[in-house]
Motif scaffolding. Structure first.
Motif, PDB file in Angstrom:
ATOM      1  N   LEU A  49     -56.109  99.944 -19.829  1.00 27.57           N
ATOM      2  CA  LEU A  49     -56.034  98.493 -20.057  1.00 27.57           C
ATOM      3  C   LEU A  49     -55.440  98.134 -21.411  1.00 27.57           C
ATOM      4  CD1 LEU A  49     -56.559  95.600 -19.194  1.00 27.57           C
ATOM      5  CD2 LEU A  49     -58.906  95.819 -20.017  1.00 27.57           C
ATOM      6  N   GLU A  53     -52.351  95.774 -21.949  1.00 29.76           N
ATOM      7  CA  GLU A  53     -52.503  94.473 -22.618  1.00 29.76           C
ATOM      8  C   GLU A  53     -51.391  94.194 -23.621  1.00 29.76           C
ATOM      9  OE1 GLU A  53     -56.695  94.863 -23.867  1.00 29.76           O
ATOM     10  OE2 GLU A  53     -56.869  92.779 -23.229  1.00 29.76           O
ATOM     11  N   LEU A  56     -48.543  92.673 -21.612  1.00 33.26           N
ATOM     12  CA  LEU A  56     -48.729  91.465 -20.805  1.00 33.26           C
ATOM     13  C   LEU A  56     -48.197  90.177 -21.428  1.00 33.26           C
ATOM     14  CD1 LEU A  56     -52.170  92.096 -19.073  1.00 33.26           C
ATOM     15  CD2 LEU A  56     -49.853  92.457 -18.213  1.00 33.26           C
ATOM     16  N   PRO A  62     -49.256  86.898 -16.301  1.00 27.71           N
ATOM     17  CA  PRO A  62     -49.989  88.134 -16.634  1.00 27.71           C
ATOM     18  C   PRO A  62     -51.367  88.216 -15.991  1.00 27.71           C
ATOM     19  CG  PRO A  62     -49.924  86.648 -18.529  1.00 27.71           C
ATOM     20  CD  PRO A  62     -48.971  86.080 -17.502  1.00 27.71           C
ATOM     21  N   VAL A  63     -51.956  87.076 -15.642  1.00 25.46           N
ATOM     22  CA  VAL A  63     -53.324  87.090 -15.119  1.00 25.46           C
ATOM     23  C   VAL A  63     -53.426  87.946 -13.855  1.00 25.46           C
ATOM     24  CG1 VAL A  63     -53.075  84.998 -13.711  1.00 25.46           C
ATOM     25  CG2 VAL A  63     -55.315  85.636 -14.604  1.00 25.46           C
ATOM     26  N   VAL A  66     -54.811  91.576 -14.586  1.00 22.45           N
ATOM     27  CA  VAL A  66     -56.018  91.875 -15.372  1.00 22.45           C
ATOM     28  C   VAL A  66     -57.274  92.024 -14.522  1.00 22.45           C
ATOM     29  CG1 VAL A  66     -55.078  90.772 -17.421  1.00 22.45           C
ATOM     30  CG2 VAL A  66     -56.586  89.449 -15.923  1.00 22.45           C
ATOM     31  N   GLY A  67     -57.237  91.676 -13.234  1.00 25.17           N
ATOM     32  CA  GLY A  67     -58.436  91.825 -12.404  1.00 25.17           C
ATOM     33  C   GLY A  67     -59.498  90.816 -12.811  1.00 25.17           C
ATOM     34  N   LEU A 303     -58.601  84.578 -10.033  1.00 24.85           N
ATOM     35  CA  LEU A 303     -58.298  83.505 -10.980  1.00 24.85           C
ATOM     36  C   LEU A 303     -56.892  82.994 -10.739  1.00 24.85           C
ATOM     37  CD1 LEU A 303     -59.819  84.899 -14.245  1.00 24.85           C
ATOM     38  CD2 LEU A 303     -60.156  82.598 -13.393  1.00 24.85           C
TER      39      LEU A 303
ATOM     40  N   GLU B  26     -61.331  88.087 -24.094  1.00 19.44           N
ATOM     41  CA  GLU B  26     -60.876  89.400 -23.637  1.00 19.44           C
ATOM     42  C   GLU B  26     -59.688  89.275 -22.682  1.00 19.44           C
ATOM     43  OE1 GLU B  26     -62.377  92.178 -24.865  1.00 19.44           O
ATOM     44  OE2 GLU B  26     -63.768  90.973 -26.035  1.00 19.44           O
ATOM     45  N   ARG B  27     -59.749  90.007 -21.527  1.00 21.19           N
ATOM     46  CA  ARG B  27     -58.560  90.021 -20.678  1.00 21.19           C
ATOM     47  C   ARG B  27     -58.320  88.684 -19.986  1.00 21.19           C
ATOM     48  NH1 ARG B  27     -60.397  93.828 -15.537  1.00 21.19           N
ATOM     49  NH2 ARG B  27     -62.580  93.799 -15.980  1.00 21.19           N
ATOM     50  N   LEU B  28     -59.372  87.849 -19.903  1.00 24.54           N
ATOM     51  CA  LEU B  28     -59.142  86.549 -19.256  1.00 24.54           C
ATOM     52  C   LEU B  28     -58.374  85.583 -20.143  1.00 24.54           C
ATOM     53  CD1 LEU B  28     -62.143  85.806 -16.925  1.00 24.54           C
ATOM     54  CD2 LEU B  28     -60.076  87.142 -16.588  1.00 24.54           C
ATOM     55  N   ARG B  29     -58.020  86.042 -21.379  1.00 24.82           N
ATOM     56  CA  ARG B  29     -57.127  85.198 -22.173  1.00 24.82           C
ATOM     57  C   ARG B  29     -55.771  85.042 -21.486  1.00 24.82           C
ATOM     58  NH1 ARG B  29     -56.703  90.249 -24.624  1.00 24.82           N
ATOM     59  NH2 ARG B  29     -54.617  90.882 -25.282  1.00 24.82           N
ATOM     60  N   PHE B  30     -55.478  85.937 -20.541  1.00 26.12           N
ATOM     61  CA  PHE B  30     -54.205  85.836 -19.814  1.00 26.12           C
ATOM     62  C   PHE B  30     -54.257  84.829 -18.658  1.00 26.12           C
ATOM     63  CE2 PHE B  30     -53.899  90.133 -21.701  1.00 26.12           C
ATOM     64  CZ  PHE B  30     -52.758  89.911 -22.465  1.00 26.12           C
ATOM     65  N   SER B  31     -55.418  84.227 -18.438  1.00 26.13           N
ATOM     66  CA  SER B  31     -55.473  83.196 -17.397  1.00 26.13           C
ATOM     67  C   SER B  31     -54.871  81.913 -17.951  1.00 26.13           C
ATOM     68  CB  SER B  31     -56.915  82.974 -16.926  1.00 26.13           C
ATOM     69  OG  SER B  31     -57.739  82.588 -17.998  1.00 26.13           O
ATOM     70  N   LEU B 105     -64.975  83.971 -19.015  1.00 25.36           N
ATOM     71  CA  LEU B 105     -64.942  82.507 -19.051  1.00 25.36           C
ATOM     72  C   LEU B 105     -66.407  82.114 -19.235  1.00 25.36           C
ATOM     73  CD1 LEU B 105     -62.442  81.613 -16.159  1.00 25.36           C
ATOM     74  CD2 LEU B 105     -62.013  81.628 -18.615  1.00 25.36           C
TER      75      LEU B 105
END
Lengths: 702, 269
Positions: A49, A53, A56, A62-63, A66-67, A303, B26-31, B105
């Motif tokens: 990851l 990252e 991305l 990119p979302v 990320v799962g 998402l 974390e990784r949801l910053r890409f949402s 989130l």
């Protein structure tokens, strides 16, 4: 981006975990070759990851990589010790298409429910990320644990369509897995394909280690059992032995254990097993009690936006309407219904688990469920006033369906209804066994317009067997009658009819498997005439929308759907030439497929037409003859002959059996209701826990 | 036949408004902001929040969003407002909604505001405070770039938008820009990077930035572009930005106040 710099034995192929799992992002990485070599032996499923990252911020959407979806599962790599059976499940298309796929969702859940197995998901990466992954040595990864796909025991790939084949090759290459089954070793996952297109896996057989035919949920569990036992024994005999055990069990088809010979005319001469105990024919899997398999129980909620923003419940599997062009209907027989009780429970649990605001009741012909009226009324009553929408895709043309549609849109907008007469003329609809008369259709749309619907979409195919220009021009007449009827019944002028046309592609395991496909030039010419016929009539032309695709993608689909093992070289050469995402018009290149296929096939004295526009005869050995969908080949041929003489055949759910062969071959039977198990009432609605005073007295003050 | 109109009474009215602060980590910053909107509306249903809906054939839950952080950057201070048809307990609502949203989130705080007459959220969020971690960049190098930018009267950068290329002047929106001691990092990401930098010896500069919200919004990325324009700053890794706070500008202080402060504890009890 052409993968010209990548070859099957390239050791610098991106693969492997980081040098140190606790290292900071951006810490100097080990030299790539070292890194990859370490990974080859480790296969420890370490997350990539943080390396991903870093890439991305430079890719679109990119979302999707990320799962972290609601209801996703990530288990410990060694959750059941070293014999843990680890599956990576791939839908070989973009995340937005793959994530709502029911098949993958079901397998993901049934595998993760087992204590001795784990399953994670992977999807096709877009070319922008693919280029960065190659540049930075990041391997194909799962979106759950971001583990390298090459570290798993099995890579399961669900092929809904042939147009995902090149995407499989990208994923294998990025995973560091040799493209050809023959070149893989103990260090690589078994590549197992399933899905409807896998009913003729021969064009990609060289890339696959095994193939599951039919319903996957029980089959993957059986494969898991065999793999676990093999691992527990210390993997005696290696990959070859494992594949042999799988093949002899009859659970899967293992292409390498079948020798294929061709005759002087280019056609197949024989397909025969080359090992003792490997069956001559592999029979499809059929799950018999859908109520015992209420999956997905916890549907994934991404998402990112996906192509189906709703929760789906499969209300029955299989279809015996007998439309002769329909591969899905033929290969999923017999009909097996879920009970009203089972449907109600799945809808309730699914909505609670997801928060979706729409429920789709899925099947191949949803209004044919024996309890559909009770189900739709029951659900509409239950969810009235909760802003929960219900939809019923795939319905037939009859007035009963308007009542259902009204029920489903009680207090919602009535915008459009879709019907699929498929053929323009009465004669052609007899040929394809789509038993709907023009009078039925007009009566149905009249009812729809009288009930406040404003738009009707009609779906047709072009290029059906025996079709002439006249048959297709009838579509224009039908659309005009729909508009005239709508205007008359509703008294309004804003009535619209959209005609949507797809090119017909003959498919294996259907009565049309012997039929010649129409060339793309003829398809386009026929559609141009139809367009002119619609546009030329000033009274109706503007009220009729016309949507169609050109005939070229259908030729590639046709080439692959009825192809044989000689096409593996075509698929690989197209991929090396840059072929990706063939289901997407902005990526698909007909020119590339045509150029590459003609060059590769010339070596065999064949061409694209030989696979597509050529009519087969009864004596020809078809590439999928050793794969048993249960359908009797003689029955299919009879049905093909009856099609040519315009004779219809009824539905065996309400007429006597006509011996298609499926029930006796697969030891199954038709399972239709009414089940006598109605939808249970919802438990008493409790006050929401977020209200003031919740849990002590009645909820808030309204 | 006449047009159909929705049958029955109009939807029940809103009886309470609540403002939420949430983090995107974390990784949801890409949402994206749209991703969050869908996730929030589904979470509201899962948490059985009695949402007020608009009228019509396609009713929508009443949710107002304000100034979302750009996709790819984390945030500890995002705000939304919702309207409900039955009075909710703010803390119960916070916990239920947080549980219904995916990890990353995270709903941090819920405060009731007056049903009518509250200053709109968008008006309260006058400025934002950001922390930007630049891995591979030394403190001195960062300071030179920051000094050069602060000394400049204007700093135009080009940004590619859906409408094509546009040029904006970053300088007026930058109210404050400091290079801080890595030990003073406040975001999870900043602290983690500072710690690993201390362990490995690889440099890591931490910037604190206060930007005034304007149209078009100046993003941390724009400020970094401007820094590159006025100096030789070239971070080898993608910068990691976290929004630490948003709120009304404090006069003369180049800092922001808590936008929920006025209402916290003032209503409902």
């Amino acid at each position: 981006m052409p993968p010209a710099d990548t070859t099957a034995d390239d050791d610098t192929t991106p693969h492997g975990p980081t040098a140190d799992g606790s290292a900071a992002p951006g810490a100097p990485a080990l030299p790539e070759a070292l890194d990859a070599a370490a990974a080859r032996t480790a296969r420890d499923g370490r997350s990539v990851l943080h390396r991903l990252e870093a890439l991305l911020p430079r890719v679109s959407k990119p979302v999707q990589y990320v799962g972290g979806e609601l209801n996703a599962t990530t288990k410990e790599w060694d959750c059941a010790g070293p014999a843990t059976v680890r599956w990576a499940l791939m839908y070989p298309d973009a995340y937005e298409v793959g994530v709502p796929n029911q098949g993958v969702m079901i397998l993901y859940e049934v595998l993760n429910e087992r204590v001795d197995a784990l399953a994670e998901r992977t999807y096709a990466v877009w070319p922008d990320l693919e280029a960065l992954m190659r540049e930075h040595g990041v391997p194909q990864f799962t979106v759950d644990g971001h583990r390298p796909v090459g570290d798993f025991d099995l890579l399961g790939v669900s092929f809904a369509t042939e147009l995902g084949y090149t995407n499989l090759l990208t994923a294998l290459d990025l995973a560091g897995v040799p493209l050809r089954s023959a070149e893989r070793t103990e260090e690589h996952p078994l590549v197992v394909a399933g899905g409807h297109a896998a009913f003729n896996p021969e064009p990609v057989a060289d890339f696959l280690d095994a193939v599951v035919l039919g319903d996957g949920e029980q089959a993957v569990l059986a494969v898991t059992d065999l793999v676990r036992a093999f691992k527990e024994e210390g993997s005696p005999g290696g990959r070859e032995e494992l594949l042999l055990r799988l093949a002899r069990s009859g659970v899967v088809y293992v292409p390498r254990f079948y020798d294929v010979a061709y005759g002087d005319d280019g056609a197949l001469a024989s397909v025969a097993p080359n090992r003792d105990g490997v069956p001559w024919r592999v029979v499809k899997h059929t799950v018999m009690d859908l109520d015992a398999w209420p999956y997905p129980k916890q549907p994934l909620v991404p998402l990112a936006e996906s192509v189906h923003e709703r929760m789906s419940v499969e209300i029955f599997r299989g279809c015996t309407r007998g439309c002769r062009f329909c591969q899905a209907g033929m290969i999923t027989r017999p009909v097996r219904e879920r009970s009203a009780e089972g449907i109600g429970a799945m809808v309730q649990k699914g909505l609670e688990a997801t928060g979706f605001e729409e429920v789709g009741l899925l099947s191949l012909s949803s209004a044919d469920h024996s309890e559909i009226a009770e189900v739709t009324k029951g659900l509409a009553d239950r969810y009235e006033g909760t802003e929960t929408g219900l939809s019923l895709p795939s319905t037939r043309v009859d007035a009963f369906n308007i009542e259902l549609a009204n029920e489903l849109s009680r207090n919602g907008r009535r915008s459009g209804l879709t019907f699929a007469p498929e053929g323009g003329s009465e004669r052609l609809r007899r040929v394809i066994n789509k038993m709907v008369s023009e009078e039925d259709l007009i009566a149905t749309v009249a009812t729809a317009f009288a009930n406040g619907w404003r738009q009707v979409k009609l779906y047709f195919m072009c290029g059906l067997p025996t079709e002439t220009d006249e048959d297709v021009l009838q579509i224009a007449e039908m659309a005009k009658r729909v508009i005239a009827t709508g205007r008359q019944v509703s008294g309004r002028s804003d009535i619209r009819c959209t005609v949507s046309i797809g090119g017909f592609v003959p498919k294996p395991h259907t009565p049309f498997q012997w039929a010649p496909q129409l060339s793309h030039e003829e398809t386009d010419a026929r559609l141009a005439k139809l367009r002119d016929a619609i546009r030329s009539d000033r009274r109706y032309g503007r009220a009729i929308g016309f949507r169609y695709h050109d005939g070229k993608p259908g030729v590639v689909e046709g080439l692959l759907s009825r192809g044989d093992r000689r096409l593996a070289d075509v698929v690989e050469a197209v991929w090396r030439d840059g072929g990706r995402f063939d289901g997407w018009s902005e990526h698909f290149s007909y020119e590339r497929w045509e150029r590459v296929a003609q060059r590769v096939l010339a070596a065999h004295g064949l061409d694209v037409d030989w696979y597509t526009t050529r009519e087969r005869d009864l004596d020809e050995v078809l590439p999928w003859d050793h794969l048993d969908s249960g359908l009797d080949k003689d029955w299919l041929w009879e049905d093909w002959q009856e099609a040519l003489s315009g004779v219809e055949v009824d539905d065996c759910r309400w007429t006597p059996c006509f011996d298609c062969g499926v029930c006796p071959t697969t030891d199954t039977s038709i399972q239709v209701g009414p089940s006598g198990r109605p939808m249970l009432p919802l438990s008493v609605v409790r006050a929401s826990g977020v209200l003031e005073g919740a849990g002590t007295s009645a909820g808030g003050t309204p | 036949m006449a047009s159909r109109t929705p049958e029955g009474p109009p939807p029940p009215p809103a009886v309470q408004r609540l403002r939420l602060r949430y983090a995107r980590r974390e990784r949801l910053r890409f949402s994206s902001h749209r991703d969050f909107q869908r996730a929030l509306e589904r979470a509201l249903r899962r948490a059985e929040v009695p949402m007020a809906y608009s009228a019509g054939f396609s009713p929508h839950p009443k949710v107002s969003y304000a100034g979302a952080a750009p996709t790819g950057s984390a945030s500890e201070a995002e705000y939304v407002e919702i309207a409900v048809t039955a009075r909710c307990d703010p803390e119960r609502l916070r916990a239920a909604l947080d549980a219904a949203l995916p990890p990353g989130l995270d709903v941090l705080e819920v405060v009731e505001v007056p049903l009518h007459g509250a200053t709109p959220l968008a008006d309260l969020l006058e400025a934002g405070v950001w922390e930007v971690a630049l891995l591979g960049v030394g403190e001195a190098e960062a300071r030179r770039a920051v000094d050069a930018l602060l000394a400049a009267g204007s700093a135009e950068v080009e940004r590619v938008t859906t409408k094509g290329r546009r040029v904006l002047d970053v300088r007026p929106a930058v109210l404050r820009l400091d290079v801080v001691d890595p030990a003073a990092a406040r975001s999870t990401t900043g602290r983690a990077l500072a710690a690993s930098s201390a362990a490995s010896g690889e440099p890591c500069a931490i910037l604190h930035l206060v930007v005034r919200h304007a149209a078009p919004a100046v993003r941390p990325d724009d400020v970094l572009t401007a820094l590159r324009g006025v100096s030789d700053l070239a971070p080898p890794e993608a910068p990691r930005a976290t929004r630490l706070a948003q709120g009304p500008l404090l006069e003369g202080a180049a800092a922001v106040a808590d936008p929920l402060a006025a209402e916290r504890g003032a209503v409902g009890v």
